[in-house]
Design an enzyme around this catalytic site. Structure first.
Site, PDB file in Angstrom:
ATOM      1  N   CYS A  47       2.348 -22.113 -16.076  1.00 55.93           N
ATOM      2  CA  CYS A  47       2.404 -23.513 -15.649  1.00 55.93           C
ATOM      3  C   CYS A  47       2.284 -24.399 -16.871  1.00 55.93           C
ATOM      4  CB  CYS A  47       1.262 -23.788 -14.672  1.00 55.93           C
ATOM      5  SG  CYS A  47       1.227 -25.478 -14.062  1.00 55.93           S
ATOM      6  N   LEU A  48       3.103 -25.443 -16.911  1.00 52.86           N
ATOM      7  CA  LEU A  48       3.068 -26.346 -18.064  1.00 52.86           C
ATOM      8  C   LEU A  48       1.748 -27.103 -18.154  1.00 52.86           C
ATOM      9  CD1 LEU A  48       6.745 -27.702 -17.911  1.00 52.86           C
ATOM     10  CD2 LEU A  48       5.814 -25.968 -19.461  1.00 52.86           C
TER      11      LEU A  48
ATOM     12  N   HIS B 229       5.461 -22.577  -6.112  1.00 55.72           N
ATOM     13  CA  HIS B 229       4.559 -23.022  -7.178  1.00 55.72           C
ATOM     14  C   HIS B 229       4.526 -24.552  -7.237  1.00 55.72           C
ATOM     15  CE1 HIS B 229       2.911 -22.631 -11.451  1.00 55.72           C
ATOM     16  NE2 HIS B 229       3.226 -23.897 -11.366  1.00 55.72           N
ATOM     17  N   GLU B 230       5.702 -25.165  -7.209  1.00 61.99           N
ATOM     18  CA  GLU B 230       5.747 -26.631  -7.331  1.00 61.99           C
ATOM     19  C   GLU B 230       5.185 -27.324  -6.093  1.00 61.99           C
ATOM     20  OE1 GLU B 230       6.108 -27.775 -10.196  1.00 61.99           O
ATOM     21  OE2 GLU B 230       6.844 -25.874 -10.980  1.00 61.99           O
TER      22      GLU B 230
ATOM     23  N   HIS C   9       1.504 -27.628  -6.144  1.00 61.78           N
ATOM     24  CA  HIS C   9       1.005 -28.745  -6.967  1.00 61.78           C
ATOM     25  C   HIS C   9       0.794 -30.007  -6.129  1.00 61.78           C
ATOM     26  CE1 HIS C   9       0.831 -27.450 -11.132  1.00 61.78           C
ATOM     27  NE2 HIS C   9       2.036 -26.910 -11.078  1.00 61.78           N
TER      28      HIS C   9
ATOM     29  N   GLY D 215       9.932 -25.591 -13.500  1.00 65.49           N
ATOM     30  CA  GLY D 215       9.655 -26.643 -12.532  1.00 65.49           C
ATOM     31  C   GLY D 215       8.561 -27.562 -13.016  1.00 65.49           C
TER      32      GLY D 215
ATOM     33  N   GLN E 156       1.863 -33.595 -12.323  1.00 68.26           N
ATOM     34  CA  GLN E 156       1.746 -33.053 -13.685  1.00 68.26           C
ATOM     35  C   GLN E 156       2.075 -34.086 -14.757  1.00 68.26           C
ATOM     36  OE1 GLN E 156       4.146 -29.294 -12.726  1.00 68.26           O
ATOM     37  NE2 GLN E 156       2.731 -28.627 -14.321  1.00 68.26           N
TER      38      GLN E 156
HETATM   39 CO    CO Z   1       2.799 -25.580 -12.454  1.00 66.57          CO
END
Ligand code: CO
Length: 151
Positions: free
Chosen positions: A87-88, A129-130, A133, A45, A50
């Site tokens: 997480c990216l 998770h997303e 953000h 995701g 991000q």
């Molecule tokens: Co993330």
């Protein structure tokens, strides 16, 4: 177009993101870029902040398919699961996070049409998770034993 993924420490990751109000070509282009960027990074995701855009839009790529959620909101959250997340925007780390096991969300698509969706297990985890953000929350705020991993 591949977009640069901002890393932890960048203040954009800590913003409360604004609702999307214009369902225009720029939104479509952003979502297309987010998909391309997510696929390249082989992530589950990616949220708009991000890539430096603090608006309420995320993409999720899981077994169930590829999804775009604009202005997503939880309707309910049920049960509990604990498992590893990365997480990216927090490269080289992982940690165990407790999440609901089943969630229902409402959201809009890139045209502004409204939908609802029920997700469970890893799909529910990815959504949680997303959506975090979008409120400036990183999984590391919630995780136990954040550890170094190989990318
Ligand atoms: Co993330």
């Amino acid at each position: 177009m591949i977009r640069n993924i901002v890393q932890v420490g960048d203040p954009v990751l800590r913003k409360i993101c604004s609702p999307v109000e214009k369902f225009d070509e720029a939104l479509g282009a952003l979502l297309d870029d987010m998909k391309e960027t997510l696929r390249r990074e082989e992530g589950a995701g990616l949220a708009a902040p991000q890539v430096g855009v603090p608006i309420r839009a995320v993409v999720v790529d899981v077994e169930e398919g590829f999804f775009e959620f604009v202005n997503p909101k939880f309707v309910w959250q049920k049960g509990e699961q604990t498992g590893p997340e990365g997480c990216l925007s927090v490269k080289g780390k992982a940690g165990d996070v407790r999440r609901p096991n089943k969630v229902k969300i409402i959201f809009q698509d890139r045209k502004g049409d409204r939908y609802s969706l029920v997700a469970r297990d890893f799909f529910a985890r990815a959504i949680c998770h997303e959506l975090d953000h979008l409120d400036g929350i990183l999984y590391t705020d919630k995780a136990r034993n954040v550890r170094d991993v190989e990318d």
